[in-house]
Design a protein around this motif. Structure first.
Motif, PDB file in Angstrom:
ATOM      1  N   PRO A  48     -26.124 -52.245   5.257  1.00 52.48           N
ATOM      2  CA  PRO A  48     -25.656 -52.728   4.043  1.00 52.48           C
ATOM      3  C   PRO A  48     -24.335 -51.683   3.616  1.00 52.48           C
ATOM      4  O   PRO A  48     -24.440 -50.679   3.813  1.00 52.48           O
ATOM      5  N   THR A  49     -23.602 -52.306   2.832  1.00 53.63           N
ATOM      6  CA  THR A  49     -22.557 -51.556   2.323  1.00 53.63           C
ATOM      7  C   THR A  49     -22.751 -50.507   1.651  1.00 53.63           C
ATOM      8  O   THR A  49     -23.807 -50.631   0.752  1.00 53.63           O
ATOM      9  N   LEU A  50     -22.222 -49.523   1.733  1.00 57.55           N
ATOM     10  CA  LEU A  50     -22.373 -48.116   0.794  1.00 57.55           C
ATOM     11  C   LEU A  50     -21.532 -48.517  -0.251  1.00 57.55           C
ATOM     12  O   LEU A  50     -20.257 -48.346  -0.153  1.00 57.55           O
ATOM     13  N   THR A  51     -22.222 -48.390  -1.401  1.00 57.46           N
ATOM     14  CA  THR A  51     -21.398 -48.026  -2.819  1.00 57.46           C
ATOM     15  C   THR A  51     -21.657 -46.832  -3.393  1.00 57.46           C
ATOM     16  O   THR A  51     -22.683 -46.347  -3.192  1.00 57.46           O
ATOM     17  N   GLY A  52     -20.667 -46.108  -3.754  1.00 59.64           N
ATOM     18  CA  GLY A  52     -20.774 -44.766  -4.550  1.00 59.64           C
ATOM     19  C   GLY A  52     -19.335 -44.305  -4.811  1.00 59.64           C
ATOM     20  O   GLY A  52     -18.499 -44.705  -5.187  1.00 59.64           O
ATOM     21  N   ARG A  53     -19.083 -43.000  -4.366  1.00 60.66           N
ATOM     22  CA  ARG A  53     -17.891 -42.121  -4.679  1.00 60.66           C
ATOM     23  C   ARG A  53     -17.475 -41.739  -3.339  1.00 60.66           C
ATOM     24  O   ARG A  53     -17.904 -41.234  -2.546  1.00 60.66           O
ATOM     25  N   SER A  76     -12.168 -41.685  -5.825  1.00 61.40           N
ATOM     26  CA  SER A  76     -12.308 -43.132  -6.321  1.00 61.40           C
ATOM     27  C   SER A  76     -13.876 -43.552  -6.194  1.00 61.40           C
ATOM     28  O   SER A  76     -14.652 -42.920  -5.370  1.00 61.40           O
ATOM     29  N   ALA A  77     -14.293 -44.721  -6.474  1.00 61.99           N
ATOM     30  CA  ALA A  77     -15.214 -45.434  -6.314  1.00 61.99           C
ATOM     31  C   ALA A  77     -15.046 -46.075  -5.094  1.00 61.99           C
ATOM     32  O   ALA A  77     -13.887 -46.036  -4.467  1.00 61.99           O
ATOM     33  N   VAL A  78     -16.187 -46.377  -4.357  1.00 63.09           N
ATOM     34  CA  VAL A  78     -15.947 -46.843  -2.663  1.00 63.09           C
ATOM     35  C   VAL A  78     -16.772 -47.596  -2.478  1.00 63.09           C
ATOM     36  O   VAL A  78     -18.142 -47.828  -2.986  1.00 63.09           O
ATOM     37  N   VAL A  89     -13.156 -48.335   4.590  1.00 64.06           N
ATOM     38  CA  VAL A  89     -13.242 -47.798   3.647  1.00 64.06           C
ATOM     39  C   VAL A  89     -12.426 -48.527   2.249  1.00 64.06           C
ATOM     40  O   VAL A  89     -11.202 -48.578   2.573  1.00 64.06           O
ATOM     41  N   ASP A  90     -13.135 -49.005   1.500  1.00 67.98           N
ATOM     42  CA  ASP A  90     -12.356 -49.811   0.249  1.00 67.98           C
ATOM     43  C   ASP A  90     -12.452 -49.121  -0.863  1.00 67.98           C
ATOM     44  O   ASP A  90     -13.585 -48.517  -1.381  1.00 67.98           O
ATOM     45  N   ARG A  91     -11.289 -48.800  -1.406  1.00 73.05           N
ATOM     46  CA  ARG A  91     -11.250 -47.863  -2.790  1.00 73.05           C
ATOM     47  C   ARG A  91     -10.481 -48.757  -3.781  1.00 73.05           C
ATOM     48  O   ARG A  91      -9.345 -48.895  -3.447  1.00 73.05           O
ATOM     49  N   PRO A  92     -10.809 -48.632  -4.958  1.00 70.77           N
ATOM     50  CA  PRO A  92     -10.206 -49.469  -5.990  1.00 70.77           C
ATOM     51  C   PRO A  92      -8.856 -48.622  -6.508  1.00 70.77           C
ATOM     52  O   PRO A  92      -7.862 -49.165  -6.838  1.00 70.77           O
ATOM     53  N   ALA A  93      -9.148 -47.439  -6.806  1.00 71.66           N
ATOM     54  CA  ALA A  93      -8.226 -46.404  -7.228  1.00 71.66           C
ATOM     55  C   ALA A  93      -7.050 -45.983  -6.116  1.00 71.66           C
ATOM     56  O   ALA A  93      -6.106 -45.321  -6.609  1.00 71.66           O
ATOM     57  N   ALA A  94      -7.225 -46.240  -4.885  1.00 69.64           N
ATOM     58  CA  ALA A  94      -6.137 -46.015  -3.597  1.00 69.64           C
ATOM     59  C   ALA A  94      -6.344 -47.131  -2.496  1.00 69.64           C
ATOM     60  O   ALA A  94      -7.237 -47.683  -2.596  1.00 69.64           O
ATOM     61  N   ALA A  95      -5.377 -47.085  -1.719  1.00 69.83           N
ATOM     62  CA  ALA A  95      -5.464 -47.800  -0.500  1.00 69.83           C
ATOM     63  C   ALA A  95      -6.848 -47.754   0.311  1.00 69.83           C
ATOM     64  O   ALA A  95      -7.054 -46.552   0.398  1.00 69.83           O
ATOM     65  N   GLY A  96      -7.213 -48.723   0.768  1.00 69.73           N
ATOM     66  CA  GLY A  96      -8.312 -48.537   1.623  1.00 69.73           C
ATOM     67  C   GLY A  96      -7.834 -48.382   3.306  1.00 69.73           C
ATOM     68  O   GLY A  96      -6.730 -48.497   3.278  1.00 69.73           O
ATOM     69  N   PHE A  97      -8.778 -47.852   3.802  1.00 77.41           N
ATOM     70  CA  PHE A  97      -8.488 -47.744   5.179  1.00 77.41           C
ATOM     71  C   PHE A  97      -9.626 -47.998   6.265  1.00 77.41           C
ATOM     72  O   PHE A  97     -10.679 -48.197   5.893  1.00 77.41           O
ATOM     73  N   ASP A 132      -3.661 -36.463  15.987  1.00 73.72           N
ATOM     74  CA  ASP A 132      -4.141 -35.115  16.263  1.00 73.72           C
ATOM     75  C   ASP A 132      -5.069 -34.295  15.432  1.00 73.72           C
ATOM     76  O   ASP A 132      -5.280 -33.300  15.947  1.00 73.72           O
ATOM     77  N   THR A 133      -5.411 -34.846  14.402  1.00 80.42           N
ATOM     78  CA  THR A 133      -5.845 -34.028  13.437  1.00 80.42           C
ATOM     79  C   THR A 133      -7.298 -34.693  13.154  1.00 80.42           C
ATOM     80  O   THR A 133      -7.584 -35.876  12.823  1.00 80.42           O
ATOM     81  N   ARG A 134      -8.470 -33.683  12.993  1.00 80.82           N
ATOM     82  CA  ARG A 134      -9.735 -33.872  12.946  1.00 80.82           C
ATOM     83  C   ARG A 134      -9.803 -33.967  11.355  1.00 80.82           C
ATOM     84  O   ARG A 134      -9.613 -32.679  10.781  1.00 80.82           O
ATOM     85  N   ILE A 135     -10.455 -34.748  10.705  1.00 81.77           N
ATOM     86  CA  ILE A 135     -10.704 -34.882   9.456  1.00 81.77           C
ATOM     87  C   ILE A 135     -12.231 -35.174   9.119  1.00 81.77           C
ATOM     88  O   ILE A 135     -13.051 -35.759   9.674  1.00 81.77           O
ATOM     89  N   ASP A 136     -12.561 -34.559   7.910  1.00 81.87           N
ATOM     90  CA  ASP A 136     -13.781 -34.905   7.378  1.00 81.87           C
ATOM     91  C   ASP A 136     -13.682 -35.436   5.914  1.00 81.87           C
ATOM     92  O   ASP A 136     -12.872 -35.227   5.071  1.00 81.87           O
ATOM     93  N   THR A 137     -14.438 -36.724   5.857  1.00 81.93           N
ATOM     94  CA  THR A 137     -14.332 -37.487   4.620  1.00 81.93           C
ATOM     95  C   THR A 137     -15.808 -37.374   3.816  1.00 81.93           C
ATOM     96  O   THR A 137     -16.659 -37.694   4.580  1.00 81.93           O
ATOM     97  N   GLY A 138     -15.673 -37.144   2.778  1.00 80.89           N
ATOM     98  CA  GLY A 138     -16.691 -36.932   1.928  1.00 80.89           C
ATOM     99  C   GLY A 138     -16.957 -38.222   1.170  1.00 80.89           C
ATOM    100  O   GLY A 138     -16.250 -38.719   0.303  1.00 80.89           O
ATOM    101  N   LEU A 139     -18.288 -38.664   1.176  1.00 82.62           N
ATOM    102  CA  LEU A 139     -18.780 -40.053   0.482  1.00 82.62           C
ATOM    103  C   LEU A 139     -20.180 -39.571  -0.018  1.00 82.62           C
ATOM    104  O   LEU A 139     -21.060 -38.825   0.468  1.00 82.62           O
ATOM    105  N   ARG A 140     -20.623 -40.206  -1.286  1.00 84.92           N
ATOM    106  CA  ARG A 140     -21.676 -40.163  -1.956  1.00 84.92           C
ATOM    107  C   ARG A 140     -22.197 -41.518  -2.276  1.00 84.92           C
ATOM    108  O   ARG A 140     -21.766 -42.086  -3.202  1.00 84.92           O
ATOM    109  N   SER A 141     -23.281 -41.972  -1.671  1.00 83.14           N
ATOM    110  CA  SER A 141     -23.754 -43.223  -2.031  1.00 83.14           C
ATOM    111  C   SER A 141     -24.490 -43.252  -3.457  1.00 83.14           C
ATOM    112  O   SER A 141     -25.175 -42.244  -3.730  1.00 83.14           O
ATOM    113  N   ASP A 142     -24.515 -44.139  -4.258  1.00 85.99           N
ATOM    114  CA  ASP A 142     -25.216 -44.520  -5.370  1.00 85.99           C
ATOM    115  C   ASP A 142     -26.734 -44.183  -5.083  1.00 85.99           C
ATOM    116  O   ASP A 142     -27.580 -44.065  -5.996  1.00 85.99           O
ATOM    117  N   HIS A 143     -26.995 -44.405  -4.008  1.00 83.63           N
ATOM    118  CA  HIS A 143     -28.563 -44.494  -3.394  1.00 83.63           C
ATOM    119  C   HIS A 143     -28.816 -43.394  -2.364  1.00 83.63           C
ATOM    120  O   HIS A 143     -28.412 -43.579  -1.364  1.00 83.63           O
TER     121      HIS A 143
END
Length: 185
Positions: A48-53, A76-78, A89-97, A132-143
């Motif tokens: 299911p879709t993760l909603t959070g930050r 942003s919210a996510v 990744v959909d974000r209202p405060a910035a472009a999704g990707f 060529d860049t390895r990236i860590d993306t931080g998310l926190r679910s509402d649950h």
């Protein structure tokens, strides 16, 4: 009155320096390719879709080195959707990707990302490759209880073993995968 003016000038100067540093970091990261756009057909969701930050993206392994190019540093919210084709990744405060499944490297629990510290294991970190860049993306679910299923599903998808959503048990999802012999794990 003089002290108030000095304090206001100090605060304004500090914000100006922070803004200049943010812009300079963006120019340094200008060579980073733009993240992919989500395909028209994402396929079947694995969870299911993760909603959070969305807490931001950093260089992998360096939780203070925020990636600001292409809006990846904007908190942003996510709403995140994981499918067999990748992570949207959909974000209202910035472009999704979109992170294609082939670019996913895994997921884990952390307590800090992009300069934000949370309780131990309170942050879901997805590691992926952009150019060529390895990236860590931080998310926190509402649950936060959903993080276990996300770590398992992203890790399996990154390994090429796409998990399948099999049902719901008391609000959490049971994930299974099929190995090469066709048996469920």
């Amino acid at each position: 009155m003089l002290w108030t003016g000095v304090f206001a000038a100090f605060v304004l100067g500090t914000y100006l320096l922070m803004w200049r540093a943010w812009k300079k970091r963006g120019r340094r990261q200008a060579g980073l390719p733009a993240p992919a756009d989500a395909p028209a057909d994402l396929g079947t969701p694995l969870l299911p879709t993760l909603t959070g930050r969305y807490f931001g993206s950093t260089s992998a392994g360096n939780w203070l080195d925020r990636i600001v190019a292409h809006g990846l540093g904007t908190r942003s919210a996510v709403e995140a959707t994981l499918t067999e084709k990748g992570l949207r990744v959909d974000r209202p405060a910035a472009a999704g990707f979109f992170i294609p499944a082939a670019d996913l490297a895994g997921a884990r629990f952390e307590k800090a990302a992009a300069g934000k510290v949370l309780p131990e294991g309170g942050l879901l970190v997805v590691t992926w490759t952009l150019g060529d860049t390895r990236i860590d993306t931080g998310l926190r679910s509402d649950h936060v209880a959903d993080h276990d299923a996300w770590v398992d599903a992203v890790t399996r998808l990154a390994a090429g073993d796409a998990p399948a959503l099999t049902g719901t048990k008391t609000g959490t999802n049971s994930i299974t995968s099929t190995n090469q012999e066709g048996t469920q794990q």
